[in-house]
Design an enzyme around this catalytic site. Structure first.
Site, PDB file in Angstrom:
ATOM      1  N   ASP A  63      15.526   8.927   6.114  1.00  0.00           N
ATOM      2  CA  ASP A  63      15.321  10.337   5.785  1.00  0.00           C
ATOM      3  C   ASP A  63      16.582  10.951   5.204  1.00  0.00           C
ATOM      4  O   ASP A  63      17.650  10.348   5.226  1.00  0.00           O
ATOM      5  CB  ASP A  63      14.847  11.117   7.038  1.00  0.00           C
ATOM      6  CG  ASP A  63      15.552  10.660   8.314  1.00  0.00           C
ATOM      7  OD1 ASP A  63      16.676  10.146   8.208  1.00  0.00           O
ATOM      8  OD2 ASP A  63      14.981  10.820   9.399  1.00  0.00           O
ATOM      9  N   ASN A 128      11.775  15.069  20.916  1.00  0.00           N
ATOM     10  CA  ASN A 128      10.386  15.522  20.779  1.00  0.00           C
ATOM     11  C   ASN A 128       9.462  14.379  20.339  1.00  0.00           C
ATOM     12  O   ASN A 128       8.301  14.609  20.035  1.00  0.00           O
ATOM     13  CB  ASN A 128      10.283  16.706  19.824  1.00  0.00           C
ATOM     14  CG  ASN A 128      10.662  16.344  18.388  1.00  0.00           C
ATOM     15  OD1 ASN A 128      10.966  15.207  18.081  1.00  0.00           O
ATOM     16  ND2 ASN A 128      10.624  17.336  17.502  1.00  0.00           N
ATOM     17  N   HIS A 130       9.930  12.407  17.655  1.00  0.00           N
ATOM     18  CA  HIS A 130       9.878  12.095  16.227  1.00  0.00           C
ATOM     19  C   HIS A 130      10.532  10.755  15.949  1.00  0.00           C
ATOM     20  O   HIS A 130      11.384  10.283  16.692  1.00  0.00           O
ATOM     21  CB  HIS A 130      10.454  13.230  15.364  1.00  0.00           C
ATOM     22  CG  HIS A 130      11.935  13.369  15.384  1.00  0.00           C
ATOM     23  ND1 HIS A 130      12.571  14.547  15.092  1.00  0.00           N
ATOM     24  CD2 HIS A 130      12.925  12.491  15.649  1.00  0.00           C
ATOM     25  CE1 HIS A 130      13.873  14.377  15.167  1.00  0.00           C
ATOM     26  NE2 HIS A 130      14.106  13.138  15.504  1.00  0.00           N
ATOM     27  N   GLU A 135       7.656  14.582  12.467  1.00  0.00           N
ATOM     28  CA  GLU A 135       7.650  15.492  13.603  1.00  0.00           C
ATOM     29  C   GLU A 135       6.284  15.488  14.295  1.00  0.00           C
ATOM     30  O   GLU A 135       5.261  15.187  13.656  1.00  0.00           O
ATOM     31  CB  GLU A 135       7.968  16.913  13.118  1.00  0.00           C
ATOM     32  CG  GLU A 135       9.351  17.060  12.491  1.00  0.00           C
ATOM     33  CD  GLU A 135      10.463  17.156  13.507  1.00  0.00           C
ATOM     34  OE1 GLU A 135      10.415  16.476  14.548  1.00  0.00           O
ATOM     35  OE2 GLU A 135      11.407  17.928  13.261  1.00  0.00           O
TER      36      GLU A 135
HETATM   37  P1  PGA Z   1      20.016  11.196  18.006  1.00  0.00           P
HETATM   38  O1  PGA Z   1      18.787  11.382  17.020  1.00  0.00           O
HETATM   39  O2  PGA Z   1      20.414   9.764  17.895  1.00  0.00           O
HETATM   40  O3  PGA Z   1      21.068  12.117  17.474  1.00  0.00           O
HETATM   41  O4  PGA Z   1      19.526  11.559  19.370  1.00  0.00           O
HETATM   42  C1  PGA Z   1      17.741  10.479  17.102  1.00  0.00           C
HETATM   43  C2  PGA Z   1      16.615  10.938  16.220  1.00  0.00           C
HETATM   44  O5  PGA Z   1      16.463  12.162  16.064  1.00  0.00           O
HETATM   45  O6  PGA Z   1      15.893  10.081  15.708  1.00  0.00           O
END
Ligand code: PGA
Length: 236
Positions: A63, A128, A130, A135
């Protein structure tokens, strides 16, 4: 499950280095996020020791934010350069990012197909649920597409923007869940107690668009790597 954050991250780095040795022209799907920083640090060390050669590899990031000028320090391009690309021998032109709102997502998917498809897609998981920037929603998009980021996701990326969530872009491009599920192998890494609940939901709960990472349960070749805290009380 590995005992600590470092051992879990280094296990993933070691797996990727081994993959590069077995398949030098491997096509990798690569994520960003704080979780991945120790993975890339480990890969850079392995590269410096002659154990990870990127000279024939091709990478596709999961992304990227929309609307940032090229080279913006909060972009995932900048993250990847800082943590991996500036320190290994990946050729210029071998790394790819889903581009802008103007680029049709399907063009990114076609570029991945032309490269032979993702051999290994490394993913993290948001609190969450994702995966990439897919999302939670009532329905998921299969191909690479533009997404509106949830407030929780903008907060969790604020570390790239001086801890100011309001500065995090509102939109991004993300590989779709179908893009990720077409990878021949998927490696999910989650670290820390804050991920325990969502890891449990994603790996043992129902398969639902409300927890996008739960779709990984439908993939025949997924490795879930957790530290003790992310594994919670479960034996994994
Ligand atoms: P993080 O993000 O490693 O900063 O927790 C993981 C993600 O959002 O896929």
């Amino acid at each position: 499950m590995l005992p600590t954050r470092d051992t879990a991250a280094l296990a993933v780095a070691g797996f990727l280095a081994q993959t590069l040795r077995r398949t030098p022209d491997v096509v990798l799907g690569l994520p960003t996020g704080r979780t991945m920083i120790p993975v890339y640090r480990g890969l850079v060390r392995l590269h410096e020791s002659g154990l990870a050669d990127f000279s024939r590899a091709i990478t596709f990031n999961l992304d990227e934010f929309i609307g940032l000028p090229p080279g913006h320090p909060g972009s995932f391009h900048a993250y990847m350069r800082e943590h991996l690309f500036d320190h290994v021998n990946l050729p210029r032109g071998a790394s790819h990012f889903p581009r802008s709102a103007r680029t049709k997502g399907s063009a990114y998917d076609r570029a991945i197909e032309r490269a032979g498809g993702l051999d290994v897609c490394l993913v993290g998981i948001g609190r969450n649920g994702h995966v990439g920037f897919n999302e939670p929603a009532s329905a998921l998009t299969a191909e690479t597409h533009r997404v509106r980021l949830k407030p929780a996701t903008r907060r969790s990326n604020a570390y790239l923007y001086g801890d100011r969530p309001e500065r995090v872009p509102k939109f991004a491009m993300s590989m779709g869940i179908g893009t990720i599920l077409r990878a021949r192998a998927v490696v999910l890494l989650a670290l820390g107690a804050t991920k325990a609940q969502i890891v449990r939901a994603a790996t043992t709960g129902p398969v639902t668009a409300r927890v996008p990472a739960s779709l990984l349960q439908t993939h025949p070749n997924v490795v879930v790597v957790l530290d003790r805290e992310a594994a919670g009380r479960r034996r994994v």
